[in-house]
Design an enzyme around this catalytic site. Sequence first.
Site, short mmCIF file in Angstrom:
data_model
loop_
_atom_site.label_atom_id
_atom_site.label_comp_id
_atom_site.label_asym_id
_atom_site.label_seq_id
_atom_site.Cartn_x
_atom_site.Cartn_y
_atom_site.Cartn_z
N THR A 1 70.31 73.91 79.26
CA THR A 1 69.13 73.22 78.74
C THR A 1 68.51 72.28 79.77
O THR A 1 67.41 71.78 79.57
CB THR A 1 69.50 72.36 77.50
OG1 THR A 1 70.50 71.42 77.91
CG2 THR A 1 70.05 73.22 76.39
N ASP B 1 64.60 60.93 76.79
CA ASP B 1 63.28 61.56 77.00
C ASP B 1 62.11 60.76 76.45
O ASP B 1 60.97 61.07 76.76
CB ASP B 1 63.24 62.94 76.32
CG ASP B 1 64.25 63.91 76.89
OD1 ASP B 1 64.89 63.55 77.89
OD2 ASP B 1 64.40 65.00 76.32
N GLU C 1 46.38 77.66 40.20
CA GLU C 1 45.72 78.29 39.05
C GLU C 1 44.38 77.63 38.72
O GLU C 1 43.36 78.32 38.63
CB GLU C 1 46.66 78.27 37.82
CG GLU C 1 47.98 79.01 38.02
CD GLU C 1 49.10 78.13 38.57
OE1 GLU C 1 48.80 77.21 39.35
OE2 GLU C 1 50.27 78.38 38.23
N THR D 1 68.62 61.72 72.65
CA THR D 1 67.38 62.39 73.07
C THR D 1 66.26 61.36 73.17
O THR D 1 65.45 61.38 74.09
CB THR D 1 67.01 63.51 72.07
OG1 THR D 1 67.95 64.56 72.23
CG2 THR D 1 65.62 64.06 72.29
#
Length: 414
Positions: free
Chosen positions: A200, A239, A69, A235
Amino acid sequence: MQTLRNTELDVQQAAWPQYMQRAIELAGSVFTAAPNPRVGCVIVKEDAQAGDRVLGEGWHKGAGLPHAEPDAIADAHCRAAEARGDTPVIDSRRAQEKSLPAGSTAFVTLEPCCHTGRTGPCSLALIEAGIERVVIASRDPNPKVSGGGIAALEAAGVEVFFLSDFEDSARRLNRGFFSRLERRRPFVRCKLAMSLDGRTALANGDSKWITGAEARSDVQRLRAECDAIVTGIETVLADDPSMTLRPEEMGLSPQQLERNEHRFSNPPIRVVLDSQARLSDSAKIVLGSGRCLAYRLNGAGESAAAPSRYESRFAPSANVSDSRVSLPSVLDSLAGLDECNEVLVEAGATLSASFIEAGLVDELIVYIAPKLLGSDGRPLLGISGLDRLSDALEFDVNTVELIGADIKVTLRPR
Ligand SMILES: NC(=O)c1ccc[n+]([C@@H]2O[C@H](COP(=O)([O-])OP(=O)(O)OC[C@H]3O[C@@H](n4cnc5c(N)ncnc54)[C@H](OP(=O)(O)O)[C@@H]3O)[C@@H](O)[C@H]2O)c1
């Protein structure tokens, strides 16, 4: 406050949906304003004879920056100064001069606030600017506001309308903010990528990259919308992902890059669920800019001598027979301590399955690569032991899109 549906608008109000739609677009021009909601505002001088004139537009870009505003009021003063041939106010988004032309209406996607946080109350800014009418699309669920902004405006003689047909879009803009304030937990999205046959990775673990560059760029945008990216320690160990925000990979226009500067300088927290405290200081997820936070079980890794480069937080286990951190308590702490509105789970089959099975995923996003990885490849999710079809976890498909050569399916748990 009067509630109106689009079909109930009179001739003078016929253009209101168009202005509210514009306010929603402005609000959505940033990926997030977290922990604040995304809000857009359009100020219009309505004139049946001469035709309506948009005086100013504004939107909220992030915590500590002007709310929509005051931003729109400042824009209105800049535009007016330019039209008069005056030098526009130096800091164009923070004009000091306040009065708007008589009969001005503000279209705001969320009820104007009435409390002083890092900036002043927006209802007061509108009142001081001389606004005559305020049209809103949703109420503020924040207990510090909820109805208070509307009451403050009405007490000052400002007419307030609620355009109820826009409520769904306005809430969708801020589903994380509403989730945190109404359910005390963030809105959780879980992203997965798989082959056509639901794998996957190959059996040997090779998975780089299943999907194409466009899908990976799309995932970057998902990251830009969230406040925390949650992954599992496996993970990280397998990775060594960085889980960072890379604006250069998002395919954004110069304007989008500029509008999201605040977002990019305040990246999402990278969160690792690491019950046994196995996360190393040299992991890429730890080394990126911004915060990295690991959750471990009470007591795990307490003897570690050196302080680590990442923050650690203890969490209870899900139950006595479980040696992994409790997901509801992680979400509870991300909402309560870090004010996270949206969380993106980017994990492997184990953690993603735990989130889904616990009923904690609000939206599932699956990228499907048109490839077959074979039945000895790794499955999408570690969910097993279902004996009856009636036990299957069911979803409703929201959208299906082609992203480069891959398919993106967005689903909601049923
Ligand atoms: N296709 C995709 O979209 C995608 C996305 C990401 C990763 N991946 C692949 O997934 C593979 C790793 O998958 P993963 O299933 O072994 O690992 P993961 O799901 O990433 O992590 C699992 C680990 O998270 C920890 N954890 C902590 N709290 C948990 C809880 N409440 N529930 C479940 N886990 C919890 C557990 O280790 P602790 O008990 O030690 O805490 C658990 O072993 C990698 O090879 C990676 O390439 C694929």
